[in-house]
Write a protein that holds these residues in place. Sequence first.
Motif, PDB file in Angstrom:
ATOM      1  N   SER A  40       0.842  -1.211  -0.006  1.00 41.54           N
ATOM      2  CA  SER A  40       0.219   0.111  -0.010  1.00 41.54           C
ATOM      3  C   SER A  40       0.820   1.311  -0.024  1.00 41.54           C
ATOM      4  O   SER A  40       2.203   1.186   0.783  1.00 41.54           O
ATOM      5  CB  SER A  40      -0.690  -0.027   1.331  1.00 41.54           C
ATOM      6  OG  SER A  40      -1.385   1.248   1.502  1.00 41.54           O
ATOM      7  N   TYR A  78      -1.109   0.020  -8.459  1.00 40.37           N
ATOM      8  CA  TYR A  78      -0.158   0.583  -7.364  1.00 40.37           C
ATOM      9  C   TYR A  78       0.427   1.798  -7.998  1.00 40.37           C
ATOM     10  O   TYR A  78       0.640   2.834  -7.372  1.00 40.37           O
ATOM     11  CB  TYR A  78       0.718  -0.564  -6.695  1.00 40.37           C
ATOM     12  CG  TYR A  78       1.556   0.168  -5.699  1.00 40.37           C
ATOM     13  CD1 TYR A  78       1.316   0.234  -4.188  1.00 40.37           C
ATOM     14  CD2 TYR A  78       2.825   0.642  -6.117  1.00 40.37           C
ATOM     15  CE1 TYR A  78       2.297   0.749  -3.497  1.00 40.37           C
ATOM     16  CE2 TYR A  78       3.726   1.399  -5.119  1.00 40.37           C
ATOM     17  CZ  TYR A  78       3.524   1.295  -3.757  1.00 40.37           C
ATOM     18  OH  TYR A  78       4.277   2.059  -2.960  1.00 40.37           O
ATOM     19  N   GLN A 107      -1.870   4.471  -7.802  1.00 37.49           N
ATOM     20  CA  GLN A 107      -1.973   5.037  -6.591  1.00 37.49           C
ATOM     21  C   GLN A 107      -0.675   5.787  -6.126  1.00 37.49           C
ATOM     22  O   GLN A 107      -0.686   6.836  -5.672  1.00 37.49           O
ATOM     23  CB  GLN A 107      -2.028   4.008  -5.531  1.00 37.49           C
ATOM     24  CG  GLN A 107      -3.697   3.429  -5.882  1.00 37.49           C
ATOM     25  CD  GLN A 107      -3.732   1.988  -5.081  1.00 37.49           C
ATOM     26  OE1 GLN A 107      -2.830   1.539  -4.669  1.00 37.49           O
ATOM     27  NE2 GLN A 107      -4.852   1.477  -5.547  1.00 37.49           N
ATOM     28  N   ALA A 161      -8.131   3.853   1.915  1.00 33.78           N
ATOM     29  CA  ALA A 161      -8.350   2.441   2.127  1.00 33.78           C
ATOM     30  C   ALA A 161      -9.610   2.202   1.368  1.00 33.78           C
ATOM     31  O   ALA A 161     -10.409   3.425   1.288  1.00 33.78           O
ATOM     32  CB  ALA A 161      -8.484   1.598   3.297  1.00 33.78           C
ATOM     33  N   HIS A 173      -7.444  -4.353  -6.164  1.00 34.87           N
ATOM     34  CA  HIS A 173      -6.736  -3.458  -5.270  1.00 34.87           C
ATOM     35  C   HIS A 173      -7.348  -3.228  -4.008  1.00 34.87           C
ATOM     36  O   HIS A 173      -8.748  -3.461  -3.920  1.00 34.87           O
ATOM     37  CB  HIS A 173      -6.238  -2.247  -5.906  1.00 34.87           C
ATOM     38  CG  HIS A 173      -7.340  -1.516  -6.662  1.00 34.87           C
ATOM     39  ND1 HIS A 173      -8.044  -0.495  -6.042  1.00 34.87           N
ATOM     40  CD2 HIS A 173      -8.019  -1.730  -7.884  1.00 34.87           C
ATOM     41  CE1 HIS A 173      -9.035   0.031  -6.752  1.00 34.87           C
ATOM     42  NE2 HIS A 173      -9.017  -0.941  -8.112  1.00 34.87           N
ATOM     43  N   ASP A 213      -6.685  -0.187  -1.869  1.00 31.46           N
ATOM     44  CA  ASP A 213      -6.597   0.947  -1.746  1.00 31.46           C
ATOM     45  C   ASP A 213      -7.381   1.726  -2.866  1.00 31.46           C
ATOM     46  O   ASP A 213      -7.524   1.026  -3.860  1.00 31.46           O
ATOM     47  CB  ASP A 213      -5.145   1.535  -1.622  1.00 31.46           C
ATOM     48  CG  ASP A 213      -4.583   1.161  -0.343  1.00 31.46           C
ATOM     49  OD1 ASP A 213      -5.085   0.843   0.666  1.00 31.46           O
ATOM     50  OD2 ASP A 213      -3.426   1.820  -0.299  1.00 31.46           O
TER      51      ASP A 213
END
Length: 513
Positions: free
Chosen positions: A58, A83, A86, A98, A132, A134
């Motif tokens: 994360s 990821y 993000q 989250a 995912h 998040d």
Amino acid sequence: MCMQHNKVLILDFGSQYTQLIARRVRELNIYCEIHPFNKIPSDSDSFRAVILSGSPNSVRGEDALHPDLSNIRGKKPLLAVCYGAQYLAHFSGGEVAASNTREYGRANLDFIKTGETFFEGISQGTQVWMSHSDTIKELPTGGVLLASTEDVENAAFKIEGEDTFAIQFHPEVYHTTDGKKVLENFLVKIADIEQDWTPNAFVEETVADLKSQLGNDKVVLGLSGGVDSSVAAMLLHKAIGENLYCIFVNNGLLRKNEFQDVLMQYQGMGLNVKGVDASARFLDALAGKSDPEQKRKTIGRVFIEVFDDEANLIKDVKWLAQGTIYPDVIESVSATGGPSATIKSHHNVGGLPDFMKLKVVEPLKALFKDEVRRVGASMHMDSQLLGRHPFPGPGLAIRILGDLTAEKVRILQEVDAVFINNLRSWNLYDKVWQAGAILLPVNSVGVMGDERTYEKCVALRAVESTDGMTADWVNLPYEFLQKTSNEIINKVKGVNRVVYDISSKPPATIEWE
Ligand code: XMP
């Protein structure tokens, strides 16, 4: 590898799908390399575009993976996946949190901004694959929303004024119907990269590189009968001809007739190859050894001795060629940071003994297995040779459980030959990733005619896999199993029972030892 002008850099954050991204990019005939996120190559300027992979981590975690992207973002085309997306948001002033809703599995894209080159040729509602926990709550500075799904508002965005794109879904997996088109739009239409990395181009360039690297030097190569060493040999043969000295060692643990058949095939290909029958030396060294690791180490040691003896007969040899392929050299990113446990110590034909002091040349080290096959096909190599199942370096030794004798090797060779020949005649061979027979250290009672027998039991194993890391047993037709079992029991003296292995990996490894 040359073609510097067309390289794509994939920064790996440890996702299980990173290698798939590379394969999809290469299927577009564009060359790419995977590097760990924290080891951005010093020649990063030579890459035409960058892709950030997914990750099990994360961006908010304490041990988050936070490379400095300031030399990349805005300076060259950048595609951030999962990821990566993000992290890009986080790195550029957005907010990642989250997620409350399920963001795993299939979803459909709803384009918010139409007419975007990034999604050109892709229909509204196209299926994508999400995975995912998040989610991007706030877009970063300059972020422009391109698409959402029912559960994920910021499913795709770009940064205004840059060739920077971010997607929460995985374009590299087959469940994302238009994933390849997304990659193509990004790499070809946006990053303007030519699609010229073809098997023919690879052969041409590699042969030219090998010629200039090796000049008139002599090179020795251990052929194993497998795809990688054979294709490597062919490339080197094209580059340096007779200066390539191939050694094909019979360790006595190959398949039935394999040594003779494959040696003839190599000779037919014009290779300068010497067949060395060292079966007795291997069997002697293995006598009385029943521990799998001990058997592997013994075979590795004897192989090096035999290979070294042979290589020493060649005057002034300077190089050792190896059929190493890309998955063997990709530096992996471990989510935990720790080394992974050794499950089995693999012995691969052609290991370099320290005392040989040869320089190493590895012409296939940029290729995935399927690419090796395509390169071989573009050199018109035999399709049966190219389509061969993987076969372990220690050969039948790790399929004869416990200690080895010449008689056990003979029995297993016969059983294996029936199984493999039948797979071929039933057109099943190419549908299976790997298959073989295992001689079990048990005798079982049977009846043949009026006689009681007490003979060996063999197991058959056939698996589907992409890389051998995970594998599923193959649902072979009952008729096939019935016929094969009958044939084995009728033809192979010493065997009275056949079983079929229905275990998947994990937990059961492909080989039994
Ligand atoms: P496992 O048994 O670990 O096998 O599931 C995965 C793949 O690796 C091959 N294998 C080996 N290959 N030397 C090799 O060159 C070895 O010692 C060895 N052990 C396993 C196995 O055949 C399968 O393709």
